[in-house]
Design a protein around this motif. Structure first.
Motif, PDB file in Angstrom:
ATOM      1  N   ILE A   1       4.967  -6.047  -2.199  1.00 15.10           N
ATOM      2  CA  ILE A   1       4.600  -7.416  -2.555  1.00 15.10           C
ATOM      3  C   ILE A   1       4.577  -8.214  -1.254  1.00 15.10           C
ATOM      4  CG2 ILE A   1       5.190  -9.483  -3.859  1.00 15.10           C
ATOM      5  CD1 ILE A   1       6.708  -7.682  -5.808  1.00 15.10           C
ATOM      6  N   TYR A   2       3.491  -8.910  -1.031  1.00 18.03           N
ATOM      7  CA  TYR A   2       3.321  -9.689   0.197  1.00 18.03           C
ATOM      8  C   TYR A   2       3.500 -11.175  -0.116  1.00 18.03           C
ATOM      9  CZ  TYR A   2       1.775  -5.644   2.818  1.00 18.03           C
ATOM     10  OH  TYR A   2       1.731  -4.420   3.471  1.00 18.03           O
ATOM     11  N   PHE A   3       4.315 -11.817   0.702  1.00 25.29           N
ATOM     12  CA  PHE A   3       4.631 -13.233   0.529  1.00 25.29           C
ATOM     13  C   PHE A   3       4.199 -14.019   1.762  1.00 25.29           C
ATOM     14  CE2 PHE A   3       7.489 -12.752  -3.100  1.00 25.29           C
ATOM     15  CZ  PHE A   3       7.928 -11.435  -2.976  1.00 25.29           C
ATOM     16  N   CYS A   4       3.652 -15.198   1.553  1.00 29.82           N
ATOM     17  CA  CYS A   4       3.484 -16.089   2.686  1.00 29.82           C
ATOM     18  C   CYS A   4       4.647 -17.085   2.695  1.00 29.82           C
ATOM     19  CB  CYS A   4       2.142 -16.805   2.682  1.00 29.82           C
ATOM     20  SG  CYS A   4       1.940 -18.083   1.455  1.00 29.82           S
TER      21      CYS A   4
ATOM     22  N   ALA B   1       8.956  -3.971  -0.255  1.00 30.61           N
ATOM     23  CA  ALA B   1       8.651  -2.758  -0.998  1.00 30.61           C
ATOM     24  C   ALA B   1       9.785  -2.481  -1.985  1.00 30.61           C
ATOM     25  CB  ALA B   1       8.479  -1.588  -0.045  1.00 30.61           C
ATOM     26  N   PRO B   2       9.514  -1.715  -3.037  1.00 32.22           N
ATOM     27  CA  PRO B   2      10.560  -1.420  -4.033  1.00 32.22           C
ATOM     28  C   PRO B   2      11.791  -0.802  -3.382  1.00 32.22           C
ATOM     29  CG  PRO B   2       8.425  -0.744  -4.852  1.00 32.22           C
ATOM     30  CD  PRO B   2       8.215  -1.139  -3.415  1.00 32.22           C
ATOM     31  N   GLY B   3      12.946  -1.356  -3.692  1.00 33.07           N
ATOM     32  CA  GLY B   3      14.198  -0.818  -3.174  1.00 33.07           C
ATOM     33  C   GLY B   3      14.492  -1.154  -1.733  1.00 33.07           C
ATOM     34  N   LYS B   4      13.645  -1.992  -1.134  1.00 36.01           N
ATOM     35  CA  LYS B   4      13.845  -2.343   0.273  1.00 36.01           C
ATOM     36  C   LYS B   4      13.987  -3.850   0.429  1.00 36.01           C
ATOM     37  CE  LYS B   4      11.438   1.606   2.297  1.00 36.01           C
ATOM     38  NZ  LYS B   4      10.406   2.044   3.283  1.00 36.01           N
ATOM     39  N   GLU B   5      14.511  -4.256   1.585  1.00 33.30           N
ATOM     40  CA  GLU B   5      14.657  -5.680   1.858  1.00 33.30           C
ATOM     41  C   GLU B   5      13.319  -6.274   2.306  1.00 33.30           C
ATOM     42  OE1 GLU B   5      19.345  -5.733   3.297  1.00 33.30           O
ATOM     43  OE2 GLU B   5      17.742  -6.306   4.686  1.00 33.30           O
ATOM     44  N   ARG B   6      13.198  -7.573   2.128  1.00 28.83           N
ATOM     45  CA  ARG B   6      12.009  -8.267   2.599  1.00 28.83           C
ATOM     46  C   ARG B   6      11.965  -8.203   4.120  1.00 28.83           C
ATOM     47  NH1 ARG B   6      10.625 -13.927  -0.197  1.00 28.83           N
ATOM     48  NH2 ARG B   6      11.086 -12.529  -1.919  1.00 28.83           N
ATOM     49  N   GLU B   7      10.769  -7.951   4.672  1.00 34.49           N
ATOM     50  CA  GLU B   7      10.642  -7.827   6.117  1.00 34.49           C
ATOM     51  C   GLU B   7       9.461  -8.648   6.620  1.00 34.49           C
ATOM     52  OE1 GLU B   7       9.822  -3.776   7.231  1.00 34.49           O
ATOM     53  OE2 GLU B   7       7.941  -3.719   6.123  1.00 34.49           O
ATOM     54  N   LEU B   8       9.563  -9.050   7.875  1.00 32.61           N
ATOM     55  CA  LEU B   8       8.483  -9.784   8.521  1.00 32.61           C
ATOM     56  C   LEU B   8       7.314  -8.853   8.783  1.00 32.61           C
ATOM     57  CD1 LEU B   8       7.389 -12.297  10.087  1.00 32.61           C
ATOM     58  CD2 LEU B   8       8.456 -11.288  12.117  1.00 32.61           C
ATOM     59  N   VAL B   9       6.097  -9.333   8.497  1.00 30.31           N
ATOM     60  CA  VAL B   9       4.880  -8.599   8.826  1.00 30.31           C
ATOM     61  C   VAL B   9       4.208  -9.239  10.031  1.00 30.31           C
ATOM     62  CG1 VAL B   9       2.592  -7.925   8.018  1.00 30.31           C
ATOM     63  CG2 VAL B   9       4.539  -7.890   6.430  1.00 30.31           C
ATOM     64  N   ALA B  10       3.957 -10.537   9.942  1.00 28.31           N
ATOM     65  CA  ALA B  10       3.281 -11.253  11.025  1.00 28.31           C
ATOM     66  C   ALA B  10       3.614 -12.730  10.910  1.00 28.31           C
ATOM     67  CB  ALA B  10       1.774 -11.052  10.955  1.00 28.31           C
ATOM     68  N   ARG B  11       3.627 -13.400  12.048  1.00 30.98           N
ATOM     69  CA  ARG B  11       4.057 -14.792  12.031  1.00 30.98           C
ATOM     70  C   ARG B  11       3.402 -15.552  13.170  1.00 30.98           C
ATOM     71  NH1 ARG B  11       9.148 -17.797  10.437  1.00 30.98           N
ATOM     72  NH2 ARG B  11       9.858 -18.921  12.268  1.00 30.98           N
TER      73      ARG B  11
ATOM     74  N   ASP C   1       6.150  -4.015  14.498  1.00 30.87           N
ATOM     75  CA  ASP C   1       5.609  -2.846  15.193  1.00 30.87           C
ATOM     76  C   ASP C   1       4.778  -1.970  14.260  1.00 30.87           C
ATOM     77  OD1 ASP C   1       8.520  -2.302  17.353  1.00 30.87           O
ATOM     78  OD2 ASP C   1       6.777  -3.622  17.566  1.00 30.87           O
ATOM     79  N   SER C   2       5.172  -1.913  13.005  1.00 28.36           N
ATOM     80  CA  SER C   2       4.507  -1.024  12.049  1.00 28.36           C
ATOM     81  C   SER C   2       3.079  -1.450  11.713  1.00 28.36           C
ATOM     82  CB  SER C   2       5.323  -0.943  10.760  1.00 28.36           C
ATOM     83  OG  SER C   2       5.471  -2.232  10.185  1.00 28.36           O
ATOM     84  N   VAL C   3       2.719  -2.710  12.029  1.00 16.60           N
ATOM     85  CA  VAL C   3       1.372  -3.189  11.687  1.00 16.60           C
ATOM     86  C   VAL C   3       0.552  -3.592  12.908  1.00 16.60           C
ATOM     87  CG1 VAL C   3       2.240  -4.010   9.470  1.00 16.60           C
ATOM     88  CG2 VAL C   3       1.960  -5.634  11.360  1.00 16.60           C
ATOM     89  N   LYS C   4       1.138  -3.539  14.084  1.00 17.34           N
ATOM     90  CA  LYS C   4       0.415  -3.926  15.302  1.00 17.34           C
ATOM     91  C   LYS C   4      -0.853  -3.096  15.459  1.00 17.34           C
ATOM     92  CE  LYS C   4       4.143  -5.730  18.208  1.00 17.34           C
ATOM     93  NZ  LYS C   4       5.018  -5.480  19.370  1.00 17.34           N
ATOM     94  N   GLY C   5      -1.947  -3.778  15.763  1.00 25.92           N
ATOM     95  CA  GLY C   5      -3.223  -3.099  15.936  1.00 25.92           C
ATOM     96  C   GLY C   5      -3.974  -2.858  14.639  1.00 25.92           C
ATOM     97  N   ARG C   6      -3.320  -3.121  13.505  1.00 24.48           N
ATOM     98  CA  ARG C   6      -3.983  -2.905  12.206  1.00 24.48           C
ATOM     99  C   ARG C   6      -4.118  -4.202  11.414  1.00 24.48           C
ATOM    100  NH1 ARG C   6      -1.634  -0.018   8.367  1.00 24.48           N
ATOM    101  NH2 ARG C   6       0.522  -0.425   9.021  1.00 24.48           N
ATOM    102  N   PHE C   7      -3.152  -5.086  11.519  1.00 24.30           N
ATOM    103  CA  PHE C   7      -3.154  -6.342  10.765  1.00 24.30           C
ATOM    104  C   PHE C   7      -3.385  -7.514  11.713  1.00 24.30           C
ATOM    105  CE2 PHE C   7      -0.177  -4.992   7.018  1.00 24.30           C
ATOM    106  CZ  PHE C   7      -0.987  -3.891   6.793  1.00 24.30           C
ATOM    107  N   THR C   8      -4.036  -8.562  11.184  1.00 26.92           N
ATOM    108  CA  THR C   8      -4.278  -9.768  11.978  1.00 26.92           C
ATOM    109  C   THR C   8      -3.950 -10.990  11.143  1.00 26.92           C
ATOM    110  OG1 THR C   8      -6.083  -8.669  13.167  1.00 26.92           O
ATOM    111  CG2 THR C   8      -5.950 -11.065  13.324  1.00 26.92           C
ATOM    112  N   ILE C   9      -3.099 -11.852  11.663  1.00 24.87           N
ATOM    113  CA  ILE C   9      -2.781 -13.107  11.003  1.00 24.87           C
ATOM    114  C   ILE C   9      -3.633 -14.213  11.614  1.00 24.87           C
ATOM    115  CG2 ILE C   9      -0.856 -13.619  12.580  1.00 24.87           C
ATOM    116  CD1 ILE C   9       0.598 -14.950  10.226  1.00 24.87           C
ATOM    117  N   SER C  10      -4.090 -15.128  10.774  1.00 20.24           N
ATOM    118  CA  SER C  10      -4.868 -16.261  11.264  1.00 20.24           C
ATOM    119  C   SER C  10      -4.683 -17.437  10.320  1.00 20.24           C
ATOM    120  CB  SER C  10      -6.356 -15.905  11.386  1.00 20.24           C
ATOM    121  OG  SER C  10      -6.903 -15.593  10.120  1.00 20.24           O
ATOM    122  N   ARG C  11      -5.058 -18.596  10.815  1.00 18.83           N
ATOM    123  CA  ARG C  11      -4.894 -19.814  10.017  1.00 18.83           C
ATOM    124  C   ARG C  11      -6.118 -20.685  10.174  1.00 18.83           C
ATOM    125  NH1 ARG C  11      -1.701 -24.461  12.268  1.00 18.83           N
ATOM    126  NH2 ARG C  11      -1.900 -26.119  10.720  1.00 18.83           N
TER     127      ARG C  11
END
Length: 116
Positions: free
Chosen positions: A91-94, A40-50, A60-70
């Motif tokens: 900005i979301y990065f893979c 996010a603007p002004g913030k460091e890059r953080e893990l979302v899901a892996r 923790d901020s996305v648990k129950g709302r986001f799902t990662i799959s391959r």
């Protein structure tokens, strides 16, 4: 050479859904880890899901709302985002990691904006 291409970002209203995709080059098929990160603007890059050695973990901020799959056939990584909040704007990065001792290779990112 690893190549990653994200898509699917855009503007979404709070409470809505969005699915991000990351097309990966075929040489990533047996990698150690695949993940989604955000900045996010002004913030460091953080893990979302892996996905690490087959195990899934989420911020923790996305648990129950986001799902990662391959999709192994399509060599594509997904992030299903449901019940989005304004604080998910970033900005979301893979990223992929070939082995436990390697470093991440990054895509170019895709912008997600959550706003009414």
């Amino acid at each position: 050479q690893v190549q990653l291409m994200e898509s699917g970002g855009g503007l979404v209203q709070p409470g809505g859904s969005l699915r991000l995709s990351c097309e990966m080059s075929s040489n990533t098929a047996n990698f150690y880890a695949y993940g989604w990160y955000r900045q996010a603007p002004g913030k460091e890059r953080e893990l979302v899901a892996r996905i690490t050695a087959g195990k899934l973990n989420y911020a923790d901020s996305v648990k129950g709302r986001f799902t990662i799959s391959r999709d192994k056939v399509k060599n594509t990584l997904y992030l299903q985002m449901d019940s989005v909040k304004p604080e998910d704007t970033a900005i979301y990065f893979c990223a992929t990691q070939g082995d436990p001792f390697g470093t991440n290779t990054w895509g170019q990112g895709t912008q997600v904006t959550v706003s009414s």
